[in-house]
Design an enzyme around this catalytic site. Structure first.
Site, mmCIF file in Angstrom:
data_model
loop_
_atom_site.group_PDB
_atom_site.id
_atom_site.type_symbol
_atom_site.label_atom_id
_atom_site.label_comp_id
_atom_site.label_asym_id
_atom_site.label_seq_id
_atom_site.Cartn_x
_atom_site.Cartn_y
_atom_site.Cartn_z
ATOM 1 N N THR A 71 -69.543 -76.257 -18.642
ATOM 2 C CA THR A 71 -70.847 -76.913 -18.786
ATOM 3 C C THR A 71 -71.843 -75.982 -19.475
ATOM 4 O O THR A 71 -72.513 -76.366 -20.442
ATOM 5 C CB THR A 71 -71.370 -77.334 -17.390
ATOM 6 O OG1 THR A 71 -70.440 -78.275 -16.844
ATOM 7 C CG2 THR A 71 -72.745 -77.954 -17.465
ATOM 8 N N SER A 188 -62.817 -73.457 -20.074
ATOM 9 C CA SER A 188 -63.193 -73.338 -18.660
ATOM 10 C C SER A 188 -61.986 -72.820 -17.882
ATOM 11 O O SER A 188 -60.885 -73.348 -18.022
ATOM 12 C CB SER A 188 -63.619 -74.710 -18.134
ATOM 13 O OG SER A 188 -63.818 -74.647 -16.737
ATOM 14 N N HIS A 190 -61.187 -72.876 -14.608
ATOM 15 C CA HIS A 190 -60.560 -73.596 -13.495
ATOM 16 C C HIS A 190 -59.693 -74.770 -13.925
ATOM 17 O O HIS A 190 -58.999 -75.363 -13.113
ATOM 18 C CB HIS A 190 -61.597 -74.005 -12.437
ATOM 19 C CG HIS A 190 -62.496 -75.142 -12.788
ATOM 20 N ND1 HIS A 190 -62.405 -76.369 -12.179
ATOM 21 C CD2 HIS A 190 -63.525 -75.238 -13.650
ATOM 22 C CE1 HIS A 190 -63.356 -77.168 -12.658
ATOM 23 N NE2 HIS A 190 -64.045 -76.499 -13.554
ATOM 24 N N THR A 226 -75.495 -59.766 -15.102
ATOM 25 C CA THR A 226 -74.297 -58.974 -14.829
ATOM 26 C C THR A 226 -73.083 -59.894 -14.802
ATOM 27 O O THR A 226 -73.102 -60.958 -14.183
ATOM 28 C CB THR A 226 -74.449 -58.238 -13.483
ATOM 29 O OG1 THR A 226 -75.591 -57.376 -13.597
ATOM 30 C CG2 THR A 226 -73.221 -57.401 -13.149
ATOM 31 N N CYS A 314 -66.650 -86.130 -12.069
ATOM 32 C CA CYS A 314 -68.106 -85.980 -11.990
ATOM 33 C C CYS A 314 -68.797 -87.330 -11.902
ATOM 34 O O CYS A 314 -69.936 -87.408 -11.480
ATOM 35 C CB CYS A 314 -68.662 -85.193 -13.170
ATOM 36 S SG CYS A 314 -67.477 -84.568 -14.314
HETATM 37 N N1 PLP Z 1 -65.811 -80.456 -20.631
HETATM 38 C C1 PLP Z 1 -64.799 -81.220 -20.190
HETATM 39 C C2 PLP Z 1 -64.022 -82.027 -21.166
HETATM 40 C C3 PLP Z 1 -64.489 -81.246 -18.824
HETATM 41 O O1 PLP Z 1 -63.482 -82.010 -18.400
HETATM 42 C C4 PLP Z 1 -65.264 -80.461 -17.934
HETATM 43 C C5 PLP Z 1 -65.014 -80.508 -16.478
HETATM 44 O O2 PLP Z 1 -64.709 -81.535 -15.917
HETATM 45 C C6 PLP Z 1 -66.294 -79.672 -18.454
HETATM 46 C C7 PLP Z 1 -66.548 -79.693 -19.797
HETATM 47 C C8 PLP Z 1 -67.151 -78.826 -17.567
HETATM 48 O O3 PLP Z 1 -66.483 -77.637 -17.211
HETATM 49 P P1 PLP Z 1 -66.952 -76.809 -15.901
HETATM 50 O O4 PLP Z 1 -66.455 -77.559 -14.727
HETATM 51 O O5 PLP Z 1 -66.279 -75.474 -16.073
HETATM 52 O O6 PLP Z 1 -68.433 -76.701 -15.981
#
Ligand code: PLP
Length: 377
Positions: A71, A188, A190, A226, A314
């Site tokens: 994000t 990302s 995770h 940091t 989300c």
């Molecule tokens: N972009 C996409 C395509 C995603 O699927 C997600 C997470 O669901 C994100 C961005 C956001 O990543 P993060 O969870 O690391 O903020």
């Protein structure tokens, strides 16, 4: 009952190698910006991880800016210093579709199959001088792989730059900044078996997004604060494991996903698999059945020990159907039934069979609940 986890596009199980790296890094004292030996030890962890993350996508280590996740990387990329107008595909993650730091954002439509409409992109590029365009590599809901290299060529010919949200791609499909022609790329941790709360923006030498967070000048001034040393170390190790395993994992997941989809349709031939006619991630199935309510189905699956999502995690909890399916022109009733099943490195053939058993029961209860009415086609 051990739950069967089939929500890997929402988040993945931490890879044991990444967990070991996080634990080891947590034991290191020192600020990576300090010049003494302790600081240098912390710095080494960050720089090793930078090399590994860069290698995952064919970038140079100096092009990696660590962030708090996908994000933040998306917000960092969508900086008005990168263009005078912003165009984003209509199926982007909410952190892109909102336009980042641009006051105005125009959308590029997708086809009913779930792919970026390249002719529409070309038309929208006409007359613009320095457009910034954001197109994801693979959609988090449908798994549809977007024609990023073609889009990049068009954008560059129009004098613009392209940002690619590649969060869902590594470990599933090839993801190389140069082959794709990406000027900016979001990752990302995770989603690839690293820890939550860490990600990266790959920032090619041609780009200069204005920092979101200003302070001590970390990350060469691109992102102050940091560094999250342990998270970054875990991200680096996950990136390395994924880079080594991509071919085998993709092939293994394709076999599982094909069995999954054959099974879904065998149990209910009226089930619709979205974006089935375009190249998709090997781990993602988004399907629906008109008349079913995704929120209810997700709860029924949960009670049966299966963890999955309705569309994007989300947006779960919201009654509004997914903006991705709406952009594809899917009828609201069908869109409201969409269930996402996403596989990962720990998914086994038994997990798929457990899901199919649960699906047969969920579908059965649905028909019972509506016993007087046939489920609409
Ligand atoms: N972009 C996409 C395509 C995603 O699927 C997600 C997470 O669901 C994100 C961005 C956001 O990543 P993060 O969870 O690391 O903020």
């Amino acid at each position: 009952m051990t739950a069967v986890y089939l929500d890997w596009n929402a988040s993945s199980t931490l890879r044991p190698q990444a967990q070991a790296a996080v634990t080891a890094a947590l034991a290191v004292t020192g600020n990576p910006s300090s010049v003494h030996a302790a600081g240098r030890a912390a710095r080494r962890l960050v720089e090793e991880a930078r090399e590994r993350v860069a290698a995952l996508v064919g970038a140079a280590p100096g092009e990696v800016v660590f962030t708090s996740g996908g994000t933040e990387a998306n917000m960092l990329a969508l900086s008005p210093t990168m263009g005078d107008t912003l165009l984003v595909s209509a199926i982007e993650h909410p952190s892109v579709i909102g336009g980042g730091r641009f006051a105005k954002v125009d959308q590029i439509p997708v086809t009913s199959a779930g792919e970026l409409d390249l002719a529409a992109l070309e038309a929208r590029l006409r007359g613009r001088t320095r457009p910034l365009v954001s197109v994801m590599l693979a959609n988090n809901e449908t798994g549809a792989i977007q024609p990023v290299a073609q889009a990049a060529a068009m954008v560059h010919a129009a004098g613009g730059l392209i940002h690619v949200d590649a969060v869902q791609a590594p470990g599933r499909i090839a993801c190389d900044v140069k082959t794709l022609g990406a000027d900016l790329m979001t990752l990302s941790a995770h989603k690839i078996g690293g820890p939550q709360g860490v990600g990266a923006l790959i920032r090619r030498a041609t780009t200069n997004p204005a920092p979101l967070i200003i302070g001590g000048g970390q990350e060469r001034g691109a992102r102050a604060g940091t560094e999250n040393v342990a998270g970054i170390a875990g991200f680096g190790v996950a990136a390395q494991v994924v880079a080594d395993a991509v071919q085998n994992e993709a092939e293994r997941m394709t076999v599982l996903r094909d069995r999954l989809e054959t099974g879904i349709r065998a149990i209910e031939p009226k089930a619709v698999i979205f974006a089935a006619d375009v190249p998709r991630l090997p781990n993602t199935t988004l399907y629906g059945l008109a008349g079913m309510k995704a929120e209810t189905a997700v709860i029924a699956f949960d009670l049966a020990g299966i963890a999955l999502s309705s569309g994007a995690a989300c947006s779960s909890g919201k009654v509004a159907p997914s903006h991705v399916l709406a952009a594809m022109g899917v009828a609201p009733e069908l869109a409201r039934s969409a269930i996402r099943v996403s596989l990962g490195y720990l998914t086994t053939p038994d997990d798929i069979e457990a899901f199919l058993n649960a699906w047969a029961k969920v579908k059965e209860s649905l028909y019972k609940a509506r016993n007087k009415h046939e489920i609409a086609a």
